[in-house]
Design an enzyme around this catalytic site. Structure first.
Site, PDB file in Angstrom:
ATOM      1  N   HIS A  34       0.920  -1.242  -0.046  1.00  0.00           N
ATOM      2  CA  HIS A  34       0.022   0.158   0.058  1.00  0.00           C
ATOM      3  C   HIS A  34       1.026   1.247  -0.107  1.00  0.00           C
ATOM      4  O   HIS A  34       1.957   1.275   0.519  1.00  0.00           O
ATOM      5  CB  HIS A  34      -0.854  -0.142   1.355  1.00  0.00           C
ATOM      6  CG  HIS A  34      -0.341   0.171   2.409  1.00  0.00           C
ATOM      7  ND1 HIS A  34       0.462  -1.150   2.796  1.00  0.00           N
ATOM      8  CD2 HIS A  34       0.193   1.000   3.233  1.00  0.00           C
ATOM      9  CE1 HIS A  34       0.943  -0.732   4.254  1.00  0.00           C
ATOM     10  NE2 HIS A  34       1.065   0.412   4.233  1.00  0.00           N
ATOM     11  N   HIS A 115       5.496   6.309  -1.418  1.00  0.00           N
ATOM     12  CA  HIS A 115       6.271   5.075  -1.638  1.00  0.00           C
ATOM     13  C   HIS A 115       5.407   3.793  -1.129  1.00  0.00           C
ATOM     14  O   HIS A 115       4.385   4.086  -0.436  1.00  0.00           O
ATOM     15  CB  HIS A 115       7.682   5.075  -0.911  1.00  0.00           C
ATOM     16  CG  HIS A 115       7.345   4.730   0.598  1.00  0.00           C
ATOM     17  ND1 HIS A 115       6.906   5.795   1.347  1.00  0.00           N
ATOM     18  CD2 HIS A 115       7.278   3.699   1.410  1.00  0.00           C
ATOM     19  CE1 HIS A 115       6.724   5.507   2.797  1.00  0.00           C
ATOM     20  NE2 HIS A 115       6.988   4.440   2.736  1.00  0.00           N
TER      21      HIS A 115
END
Length: 172
Positions: A34, A115
């Site tokens: 995620h 990220h």
């Protein structure tokens, strides 16, 4: 209860991330790959109702956007986290900023670096070795993002979706 707000990438990108996470991320079994919009926070039942209402408004304000992954990187020397770097497009920055205002107000612990974590809690030697190998790989991936999710943490430490919010929706 503990909550967090994330974007889940496509299955294709999750499969790429998981090919590394199963070896290098001790949280592999607790949450799918995620992009964190708002790190874990505590909220009670009354607070979560207000937060859900706010998230619905935020979702309407932000249009779907392209998520672009273009390299492997690391947060070293701050910590030994290796990740897939995500291009910080304006919609993603806006989404993150809105997650830290209003009823969600609060300063994030770290500056926002979009990220997807693929490795963490590694020794210095392992981190250096793995990052060196990954930096030689060419990764370029793009996909459309049209939703985000609020998750809650279960007693066993794993995370599950509480509610999903579609971006740019014009509903009440």
């Amino acid at each position: 209860m503990k909550y967090g707000i994330v974007i889940f990438p496509s299955k294709k990108l999750q499969d790429i991330a998981n090919s590394y996470r199963k070896r290098y991320d001790p949280h592999y079994a607790l949450v799918p790959p995620h992009l964190t919009l708002k790190a874990a926070f505590e909220a009670n039942e009354d607070q979560i109702n207000d937060i859900i209402h706010e998230l619905r408004k935020i979702a309407k304000r932000v249009k779907p956007f392209t998520l672009s992954v273009y390299k492997f990187s690391s947060f070293a020397p701050v910590n030994n986290v290796i990740y897939l770097k995500v291009d910080p497009v304006p919609e993603l920055i806006q989404l993150h900023e809105l997650m830290h205002n209003g009823v969600l107000e609060g300063q994030p612990e770290y500056a926002f670096v979009p990220h997807i974590t693929i490795g963490q809690q590694m020794s210095n030697d392992e981190h250096s070795d793995v990052l060196g190998r990954l930096k030689m790989l060419d990764i370029k991936h793009e996909e459309q993002v049209d939703r985000f999710h609020i998750l809650y943490q279960l007693e066993n430490g794993s995370w599950t979706v509480y509610e999903t919010f579609l971006l740019g929706e014009d509903e009440d």
